[in-house]
Design a protein around this motif. Structure first.
Motif, PDB file in Angstrom:
ATOM      1  N   GLU A   1       0.815  -1.434   0.342  1.00 47.65           N
ATOM      2  CA  GLU A   1       0.292  -0.374  -0.062  1.00 47.65           C
ATOM      3  C   GLU A   1       0.903   1.615   0.528  1.00 47.65           C
ATOM      4  N   THR A   2       2.106   1.393   0.386  1.00 47.84           N
ATOM      5  CA  THR A   2       2.692   2.414   0.653  1.00 47.84           C
ATOM      6  C   THR A   2       4.380   2.722  -0.967  1.00 47.84           C
ATOM      7  N   MET A   3       3.513   1.850  -1.798  1.00 45.25           N
ATOM      8  CA  MET A   3       4.586   1.590  -3.095  1.00 45.25           C
ATOM      9  C   MET A   3       4.800   2.651  -3.984  1.00 45.25           C
ATOM     10  N   GLU A   4       4.147   4.064  -3.649  1.00 49.12           N
ATOM     11  CA  GLU A   4       4.348   5.386  -4.541  1.00 49.12           C
ATOM     12  C   GLU A   4       5.455   5.374  -4.736  1.00 49.12           C
ATOM     13  N   PRO A   5       5.984   6.246  -3.451  1.00 46.06           N
ATOM     14  CA  PRO A   5       7.694   6.372  -3.748  1.00 46.06           C
ATOM     15  C   PRO A   5       8.870   5.851  -4.255  1.00 46.06           C
ATOM     16  N   VAL A   6       8.756   4.772  -3.987  1.00 44.79           N
ATOM     17  CA  VAL A   6       9.652   3.878  -4.821  1.00 44.79           C
ATOM     18  C   VAL A   6       9.564   3.888  -6.191  1.00 44.79           C
ATOM     19  N   ARG A   7       7.813   3.961  -6.569  1.00 46.52           N
ATOM     20  CA  ARG A   7       8.230   4.022  -8.174  1.00 46.52           C
ATOM     21  C   ARG A   7       8.106   5.157  -8.477  1.00 46.52           C
ATOM     22  N   ALA A   8       8.594   6.439  -8.016  1.00 48.72           N
ATOM     23  CA  ALA A   8       8.767   7.433  -8.727  1.00 48.72           C
ATOM     24  C   ALA A   8       9.983   7.987  -8.112  1.00 48.72           C
ATOM     25  N   LEU A   9      10.365   7.215  -7.269  1.00 50.83           N
ATOM     26  CA  LEU A   9      12.020   7.251  -7.045  1.00 50.83           C
ATOM     27  C   LEU A   9      12.921   6.429  -8.640  1.00 50.83           C
ATOM     28  N   ALA A  10      12.057   4.870  -8.325  1.00 52.53           N
ATOM     29  CA  ALA A  10      12.363   4.363  -9.614  1.00 52.53           C
ATOM     30  C   ALA A  10      12.793   4.949 -10.615  1.00 52.53           C
ATOM     31  N   ARG A  11      11.414   5.281 -10.782  1.00 49.02           N
ATOM     32  CA  ARG A  11      11.454   6.574 -12.335  1.00 49.02           C
ATOM     33  C   ARG A  11      12.557   7.823 -12.658  1.00 49.02           C
ATOM     34  N   SER A  12      12.531   8.413 -10.831  1.00 45.56           N
ATOM     35  CA  SER A  12      14.236   9.433 -11.422  1.00 45.56           C
ATOM     36  C   SER A  12      15.036   8.548 -11.647  1.00 45.56           C
ATOM     37  N   LEU A  13      15.720   7.490 -11.812  1.00 42.79           N
ATOM     38  CA  LEU A  13      16.678   7.260 -11.983  1.00 42.79           C
ATOM     39  C   LEU A  13      17.208   6.174 -13.225  1.00 42.79           C
ATOM     40  N   ALA A  14      16.524   6.507 -13.454  1.00 43.08           N
ATOM     41  CA  ALA A  14      16.047   6.169 -15.254  1.00 43.08           C
ATOM     42  C   ALA A  14      16.822   5.781 -15.935  1.00 43.08           C
ATOM     43  N   ASP A  15      18.161   7.244 -15.836  1.00 44.79           N
ATOM     44  CA  ASP A  15      19.504   7.291 -16.821  1.00 44.79           C
ATOM     45  C   ASP A  15      20.568   6.833 -16.235  1.00 44.79           C
ATOM     46  N   LYS A  16      20.438   6.601 -14.714  1.00 48.79           N
ATOM     47  CA  LYS A  16      21.248   5.627 -14.160  1.00 48.79           C
ATOM     48  C   LYS A  16      21.786   4.407 -14.947  1.00 48.79           C
ATOM     49  N   ASP A  17      23.773   4.480 -14.517  1.00 52.54           N
ATOM     50  CA  ASP A  17      24.241   2.928 -14.874  1.00 52.54           C
ATOM     51  C   ASP A  17      24.089   1.888 -14.111  1.00 52.54           C
ATOM     52  N   THR A  18      24.240   2.191 -12.998  1.00 55.49           N
ATOM     53  CA  THR A  18      24.475   1.061 -11.949  1.00 55.49           C
ATOM     54  C   THR A  18      23.784   1.404 -10.739  1.00 55.49           C
TER      55      THR A  18
ATOM     56  N   GLY B   1      17.540  -8.194  -4.807  1.00 63.12           N
ATOM     57  CA  GLY B   1      17.428  -7.256  -4.786  1.00 63.12           C
ATOM     58  C   GLY B   1      18.440  -6.554  -6.295  1.00 63.12           C
ATOM     59  N   ALA B   2      19.481  -6.958  -6.988  1.00 63.06           N
ATOM     60  CA  ALA B   2      19.834  -6.719  -7.758  1.00 63.06           C
ATOM     61  C   ALA B   2      20.292  -7.428  -8.869  1.00 63.06           C
ATOM     62  N   LEU B   3      19.863  -8.424  -8.371  1.00 61.67           N
ATOM     63  CA  LEU B   3      19.197  -9.649  -9.151  1.00 61.67           C
ATOM     64  C   LEU B   3      17.654  -9.450 -10.408  1.00 61.67           C
ATOM     65  N   LYS B   4      16.665  -9.011  -9.972  1.00 60.20           N
ATOM     66  CA  LYS B   4      15.706  -8.527 -10.529  1.00 60.20           C
ATOM     67  C   LYS B   4      16.407  -7.649 -11.184  1.00 60.20           C
ATOM     68  N   LEU B   5      16.792  -6.374 -11.054  1.00 62.27           N
ATOM     69  CA  LEU B   5      17.423  -4.926 -11.774  1.00 62.27           C
ATOM     70  C   LEU B   5      18.039  -5.454 -12.680  1.00 62.27           C
ATOM     71  N   LYS B   6      18.946  -6.383 -12.407  1.00 58.73           N
ATOM     72  CA  LYS B   6      19.586  -7.070 -14.101  1.00 58.73           C
ATOM     73  C   LYS B   6      18.643  -7.323 -14.709  1.00 58.73           C
TER      74      LYS B   6
ATOM     75  N   PHE C   1      10.591  -1.667  -7.272  1.00 60.34           N
ATOM     76  CA  PHE C   1      11.383  -0.951  -7.934  1.00 60.34           C
ATOM     77  C   PHE C   1      12.405  -1.462  -9.129  1.00 60.34           C
ATOM     78  N   ALA C   2      11.973  -2.159  -9.692  1.00 60.35           N
ATOM     79  CA  ALA C   2      13.272  -2.879 -10.428  1.00 60.35           C
ATOM     80  C   ALA C   2      12.076  -3.891 -11.105  1.00 60.35           C
ATOM     81  N   CYS C   3      10.192  -3.376 -11.062  1.00 59.22           N
ATOM     82  CA  CYS C   3       9.366  -3.367 -12.216  1.00 59.22           C
ATOM     83  C   CYS C   3       9.664  -1.972 -12.695  1.00 59.22           C
ATOM     84  N   GLU C   4       9.357  -1.183 -11.431  1.00 60.19           N
ATOM     85  CA  GLU C   4       9.427   0.181 -12.661  1.00 60.19           C
ATOM     86  C   GLU C   4      10.123   0.633 -12.951  1.00 60.19           C
ATOM     87  N   LEU C   5      11.593   0.934 -12.501  1.00 65.76           N
ATOM     88  CA  LEU C   5      12.778   0.353 -13.856  1.00 65.76           C
ATOM     89  C   LEU C   5      12.758   0.390 -14.850  1.00 65.76           C
ATOM     90  N   ALA C   6      12.631  -1.110 -14.641  1.00 65.31           N
ATOM     91  CA  ALA C   6      12.866  -1.859 -16.398  1.00 65.31           C
ATOM     92  C   ALA C   6      10.800  -0.969 -16.860  1.00 65.31           C
TER      93      ALA C   6
END
Ligand code: M6R
Length: 369
Positions: free
Chosen positions: A206-223, A239-244, A344-349
């Motif tokens: 129920e509290t994941m909206e800020p995590v989604r917004a954070l993920a979107r703000s990091l879309a241009d990062k490499d690492t 967490g790292a495997l999900k992001l990869k 976080f990983a799903c939103e970044l994807a």
């Protein structure tokens, strides 16, 4: 069939409270004890076991890493956990008193299957933790504890992982219960805590909206780096495997205590670092160590994304982004701490335009070695 969600992964993340509850269903009796009759290994045999060996791949391996902490703590049995693909090539020492646990969502992962065949050839009992009824791994095992996550379609494992954790805790607690350890009171308390864990996962969702917004703000990062200690370490790896696999980003998980032994050289200005913070209650020494790790990396310019228990104020001054999770006993914390990492990983994807349910180069079930 995606139930109104854009992706199966989003649906499966949302189904986690139910998956967790379903996996517990019927396994805790009215008196607060565990009944795992379906495991079909005699209690007398379970009392004779002298070590536990867990084999698995990918996300299931991370569940196994977490299980090791629980099994060793609650049963005082030595527990090894190994990637199935490494296990049988190193001539592992097994015998009739070793219990081998093979964890697999699909039940068809070839590396895990070959590892369990090897274990049975050495005379060990094999218990499968599996999500797919009648699949090969449970069929070839001595016993099976099914996770009741329901079908998992997205390649990236989410609800299966949480239910694998639940099944691992049940096995660890059951072994503790039948073998009788000095942790009897703690075991009973944890069984009670497990009953409330589905609601805690729901609260996280129920509290994941800020995590989604954070993920979107990091879309241009490499690492992105992930740090944890104790059971937070496998959560960092997950967490790292999900992001990869979803965001195709360079992501690494580290044991926070290893920072000074190399990885801290990677820290540079504005590098996102996700830190899993153990509960300040109970083993508070772990908590203190992590707080100083956060200070160390922040002093070197890292952008700290801190996942910490509600009410943990000690971390707040050092968190650029603070993600709150409900208070749970340390050993159970992965059940709530993993969820923000999945989101976080799903939103970044999505933000990077990637195919969420079918990441490139990956198959849901790896049936080749
Ligand atoms: O079906 P299994 O649990 O045996 O699969 C093991 C891994 O292939 C699997 O967890 C993989 O790492 C996932 N894609 C992770 O999200």
């Amino acid at each position: 069939e995606k139930g109104g969600y854009d992706y199966f992964m989003l649906k499966e993340i949302a189904e986690q409270p139910k998956a967790v509850a379903d996996t517990l269903l019927g396994r805790i009796d009215a008196g607060g004890s565990l009944t795992l009759d379906e495991v079909r290994i005699d209690d007398s045999e379970l009392r004779e076991i002298d070590k536990v060996v867990i084999v698995a791949c990918g996300t299931a391996f991370h569940a196994g890493m977490i299980a090791k902490y629980a099994i060793e703590h609650w049963t005082r049995l030595p527990c090894e956990v190994e990637l199935a693909s490494e296990f049988r090539y190193r001539d592992p020492i097994l015998g009739g008193q070793s219990l081998v646990i093979a964890i697999s969502q699909s039940g068809e992962t070839m590396d895990t299957l070959m590892a369990l065949r090897h274990a049975r050839e050495q005379g060990s009992r094999v218990l499968a933790i599996c999500n797919t009824n009648g699949s090969t791994i449970p069929r070839e095992s001595d016993a099976v504890l099914y996770t009741h996550a329901g079908p998992e379609v997205a390649v990236a494992s989410t609800k299966a992982f949480l239910t694998q954790l639940v099944a691992c805790y049940l096995v660890a607690l059951y072994l503790g219960q039948v073998r009788g350890t000095k942790w009897g009171d703690e075991i009973r308390a944890v069984i009670r805590d497990l009953s409330g864990i589905s609601a805690a996962v729901d609260r996280v969702l129920e509290t994941m909206e800020p995590v989604r917004a954070l993920a979107r703000s990091l879309a241009d990062k490499d690492t992105v780096l992930f740090l944890g200690r104790h059971v937070g370490y496998p959560v960092a790896l997950e967490g790292a495997l999900k992001l990869k696999e979803l965001a195709y980003m360079h992501a690494e998980g580290f044991a926070a205590g290893e920072l000074k032994h190399g990885p801290i050289a990677l820290i540079e200005e504005d590098l996102p670092v996700v830190v899993l913070v153990p509960s300040p209650r109970g083993r508070s020494v772990l908590h203190d160590k992590i707080v100083s790790n956060i200070q160390e990396i922040r002093a070197r310019g890292a952008r700290t994304i801190v996942i910490a228990e509600e009410g943990d104020e000690a971390v707040a001054p050092y968190a650029d982004h603070l993600v709150r999770i409900p208070a749970t006993p340390t050993l159970l914390q992965p059940l709530v701490a993993t969820v923000p990492l999945q989101v976080f990983a799903c939103e970044l994807a999505t933000a990077r335009g990637n195919e969420v349910d079918q990441p490139r180069n990956l198959a849901k079930s790896v049936t080749v070695e």
